[in-house]
Design an enzyme around this catalytic site. Structure first.
Site, PDB file in Angstrom:
ATOM      1  N   CYS A 277       0.801  -1.229   0.000  1.00 57.74           N
ATOM      2  CA  CYS A 277       0.000   0.000   0.000  1.00 57.74           C
ATOM      3  C   CYS A 277       0.830   1.275   0.000  1.00 57.74           C
ATOM      4  CB  CYS A 277      -0.988  -0.008   1.164  1.00 57.74           C
ATOM      5  SG  CYS A 277      -0.229   0.138   2.808  1.00 57.74           S
ATOM      6  N   HIS A 335      -2.755   1.257   6.695  1.00 58.01           N
ATOM      7  CA  HIS A 335      -3.003   1.278   5.256  1.00 58.01           C
ATOM      8  C   HIS A 335      -2.774   2.698   4.762  1.00 58.01           C
ATOM      9  CE1 HIS A 335      -4.444   0.248   1.358  1.00 58.01           C
ATOM     10  NE2 HIS A 335      -5.440   1.108   1.419  1.00 58.01           N
ATOM     11  N   ASP A 358      -7.035   6.058  -3.553  1.00 54.29           N
ATOM     12  CA  ASP A 358      -6.316   4.870  -3.085  1.00 54.29           C
ATOM     13  C   ASP A 358      -5.928   3.995  -4.274  1.00 54.29           C
ATOM     14  OD1 ASP A 358      -5.281   2.689  -1.811  1.00 54.29           O
ATOM     15  OD2 ASP A 358      -6.926   2.449  -0.395  1.00 54.29           O
ATOM     16  N   ASN A 398     -13.994   3.712  10.072  1.00 56.87           N
ATOM     17  CA  ASN A 398     -15.109   3.724  11.022  1.00 56.87           C
ATOM     18  C   ASN A 398     -15.710   2.364  11.360  1.00 56.87           C
ATOM     19  OD1 ASN A 398     -15.702   6.550  11.733  1.00 56.87           O
ATOM     20  ND2 ASN A 398     -15.983   6.812   9.533  1.00 56.87           N
ATOM     21  N   ASP A 400     -16.746  -1.212  12.869  1.00 60.14           N
ATOM     22  CA  ASP A 400     -16.680  -1.830  14.191  1.00 60.14           C
ATOM     23  C   ASP A 400     -16.111  -3.240  14.055  1.00 60.14           C
ATOM     24  OD1 ASP A 400     -17.782   0.352  15.412  1.00 60.14           O
ATOM     25  OD2 ASP A 400     -19.825  -0.421  15.369  1.00 60.14           O
ATOM     26  N   ARG A 481       0.365  -4.519  27.865  1.00 57.88           N
ATOM     27  CA  ARG A 481       1.377  -3.483  28.044  1.00 57.88           C
ATOM     28  C   ARG A 481       2.739  -4.012  27.607  1.00 57.88           C
ATOM     29  NH1 ARG A 481       0.330  -0.456  33.890  1.00 57.88           N
ATOM     30  NH2 ARG A 481      -1.396   0.876  33.201  1.00 57.88           N
ATOM     31  N   ASN A 485      13.069  -1.746  25.843  1.00 59.72           N
ATOM     32  CA  ASN A 485      14.003  -2.417  24.932  1.00 59.72           C
ATOM     33  C   ASN A 485      13.286  -3.225  23.860  1.00 59.72           C
ATOM     34  OD1 ASN A 485      16.589  -3.008  24.010  1.00 59.72           O
ATOM     35  ND2 ASN A 485      16.683  -4.930  25.159  1.00 59.72           N
TER      36      ASN A 485
END
EC number: 2.3.2.13
Length: 690
Positions: A277, A335, A358, A398, A400, A481, A485
């Site tokens: 892309c 993208h 695009d 947008n 979901d 989380r 490094n």
């Protein structure tokens, strides 16, 4: 009776016109102009000079193989007292003996392309014709009447004239800007861009109509979007996403558009292997900037590929949280597409400005693999009936995410995440080597009334399914989380951070898994996992569960995207509930250091010393540095490191440069070896006058 007026020669005033039209880099050997702006010519006649009232000078400007006045591809105009804005016209400004200086103008809506300019000089009933020369006409972002007009000089400089920039990759949590050499004014690139227009199927079908429509940047943008990929035509790039690039160039290895476009021309307009892309977007940016359309590359993190336009990306997962079944609809880590600045006279007022295009071949639009231009404002407002391809782009930012997780009894449990897709939409800042977040141009703030209204409009116009409410909260939450490094070659820990926000204990089970992932969401081998952990979550507690990831487990499998996907699944059997958390981790490449040796002066040899320290616990074999930079190198240069580079040692080469242009330039570098791929670096170099 006066003798015939004979033209000795025509001076196209390349230097003056190149400076006035901001085309000096293109005007070394031929005339390149921007439409809607006057330009200079000097006519030198043999014997006597031009005499007003005695001689008649008539000009003809034609473009394309089948020019006609009706199509706007042929213009015939005579010398007048002053040039007229908005039309083809010419005026004599100064005359010295047999030399006359002329000022000519072109319409701000003339078709762009290669023109032939000729002169008919007549005296009485006799006359002669002369070819004055050829010129290339481009769009003009400095002309208020042009559809691509942009009123900020800084933005015009960035989006039309700047030949280097950055494209943003990585993940939403770790955004990595890679340098790119667009090189739109490098030798031969303008000719290649015009060749691209003349190779497109619409030109081959009806050349006269295609050339006429080149007056409209909306049309040209759509053509370029289709021609940068090769899915329907003799386009520039072939896409490939399976990590098998042995018969071409890996998409991650490119550092500029110039080499790609030159290869396409040299191959006889045969596809160049391979692109993904950001490569498609970067090449489109080069072509559009070269033609005079203000353009920038944009990256959307967590980008949805929604094939059925229902604004849902659905994943069916097994009891361990692994995706099963059809994977045609995916969330890409990022993208890239481009935005181009133009008016939209084909639409109702209010949709001018940035338009998304695009060129990556994903879905067909009106039978062709292209996308856009669609006004960015239409995406933000949920106006999905606006041309072109608004529903697809709207879903990219947008959609979901719906997860269906299979339970032990075979039933499916559902959760919806509204906050995953369309994050940190990014482009390069104007005049600075920094990222600008433009998410607000595509989306209203999450949860705002404006966002709700935009979704109502989108759902109504596209007959989309009503958004469903997320499952009831249990008070238990989990996030992934990362530790310190997070670099290529290192061992590191990630953590499942679990909180219990209730006054009750919860008996849970935790699955943690890390897998290689490509930037387009395709999963690879597992590089770390834990056994099923039984956890007791005390009331109002916080828990941090580590997962150790070793280089020896991921090093041989990591793709050039440098991405690892970590998935945590927290199951509470008693409540028949679960919490799914995922995070994509980007492993940072080692730094490429660049030293410039010598005084940076125009047309004076420079040496760049380029080095990289091996961060891996194993030797690097087959090391090669590739460098290029508009105004710094004529062609791309590659230098091999002859010996293996041991762990902790430096790979170092020297590259000769010969700067040809004064000003700020970027030297862009790519490093490859058997264990490290597509390591990028750059150095700003200011070249002074000789």
């Amino acid at each position: 009776m006066a003798e015939d007026l004979i033209l000795e020669r025509c001076d196209l005033q390349l230097e003056v016109n190149g400076r006035d039209h901001r085309t000096a880099d293109l005007c070394r050997e031929r005339l390149v102009l921007r439409r809607g702006q006057p330009f200079w010519l000097t006519l030198h006649f043999e014997g006597r000079g031009y005499e007003a009232g005695v001689d008649t000078l008539t000009f003809n400007a034609v473009t394309g193989p089948d020019p006609s006045e009706e199509a706007g591809t042929m213009a015939r105009f005579s010398l007048s007292s002053a040039v007229e804005g908005g039309t083809w016209s010419a005026s004599a400004v100064d005359q010295q003996d047999s030399t006359v200086s002329l000022l000519l103008s072109t319409p701000a809506d003339a078709p762009i392309g290669l023109y032939r300019l000729s002169l008919e000089a007549s005296t009485g009933y006799q006359g002669s014709s002369f070819v004055l020369g050829h010129f290339i006409l481009l769009y003009n972002p400095r002309c208020p009447a042009d559809a691509v007009y942009m009123d900020s000089d800084q933005e015009r400089q960035e989006y039309v004239l700047t030949q280097q920039g950055f494209i943003y990759q990585g993940s939403a949590k770790f955004i990595n800007g890679i340098p790119w050499n667009f090189g739109q004014f490098e030798d031969g690139i303008l000719d290649i861009c015009l060749m691209l227009l003349d190779t497109n199927p619409k030109f081959l079908k009806n050349a006269g109509q295609d050339c006429s429509r080149r007056s409209r940047p909306v049309y040209v943008g759509r053509v370029v979007s289709a021609m940068v990929n090769c899915n329907d035509d003799q386009g520039v790039l072939q896409g490939r996403w399976d990590n098998n690039y042995s018969d071409g160039v890996s998409p991650m290895s490119w550092i500029g558009s110039v080499d790609i476009l030159r290869r396409w021309k040299d191959y006889g307009c045969q596809r160049v292997k391979y692109g993904q892309c950001w490569v498609f977007a970067a090449v489109a940016c080069t072509v559009l900037r070269c033609l005079g359309i203000p353009t920038r590359v944009v990256t959307n993190f967590n980008s949805a590929h929604d094939q059925n336009s229902n604004l849902l990306i659905e994943y069916f997962r097994n009891e361990s949280g692994e995706i099963e079944g059809n994977k045609s609809e995916m969330i890409w880590n990022f993208h890239c597409w481009v935005e181009s600045w133009m008016t939209r006279p084909d639409l109702e007022p209010g949709y001018e400005g940035w338009q998304a295009l695009d060129p990556t071949p994903q879905e067909k639009s009106e039978g062709t693999y292209c996308c856009g231009p669609v006004p960015v404002r239409a995406i933000k407002e949920g106006h999905l009936n606006v041309k072109y391809d608004a529903p697809f782009v709207f879903a990219e930012v947008n959609a979901d995410v719906v997860n269906w997780i299979r339970q032990k009894d075979g039933s499916l449990r559902k959760s919806i995440n509204h906050l995953v897709v369309g994050l940190k939409i990014s482009t390069k800042s104007v005049g600075r080597d920094e990222r600008e977040d433009i998410t607000h141009t595509y989306k209203y703030p999450e949860g705002s009334e404006e966002e709700r209204e935009a979704f109502v409009r989108a759902n109504h116009l596209n007959k989309l399914a009503t958004k469903e409410e997320a499952q009831e909260e249990t008070g238990v939450a989990m996030r992934i989380r990362v530790g310190q490094n997070m670099t290529m070659g290192s061992d590191f820990d990630i953590f499942a951070y679990i909180t219990n926000g209730t006054a009750e204990s919860h008996e849970c089970q935790l699955l943690l898994c890390a897998r290689i992932v490509s930037y387009n969401g395709v999963l690879g081998p597992v590089c770390s996992t834990n056994d099923l952990l039984n956890l007791t979550l005390d009331p109002f507690s916080e828990n941090s569960i580590p997962l150790h990831i070793l280089y020896e487990k991921y090093g041989d499998y990591l793709t050039e995207s440098n991405l690892i996907k970590v998935r945590g699944l927290l199951i509470e059997p008693a409540a028949n509930s679960y919490v799914l958390a995922e995070r994509d981790i980007y492993l940072e490449n080692p730094e490429i250091k660049i030293r410039v040796l010598g005084e940076p002066k125009q047309n004076r040899k420079l040496i760049a010393e380029v080095s990289l320290k091996n961060p891996l616990p194993v030797p690097l074999l087959g090391c090669i540095f590739t460098v290029e930079g508009a105004g710094l190198t004529k062609d791309q240069k590659s230098v091999e490191v002859p010996d293996p580079v041991e762990a902790g040692e430096q790979a170092k080469v020297r590259v000769d440069l010969l700067p040809t242009e004064v000003g700020l330039h970027k030297l862009v570098v790519n490093f490859e070896c058997d264990k490290l791929k597509a390591v990028k670096g750059y150095r700003n170099v200011i070249i002074g006058p000789a």
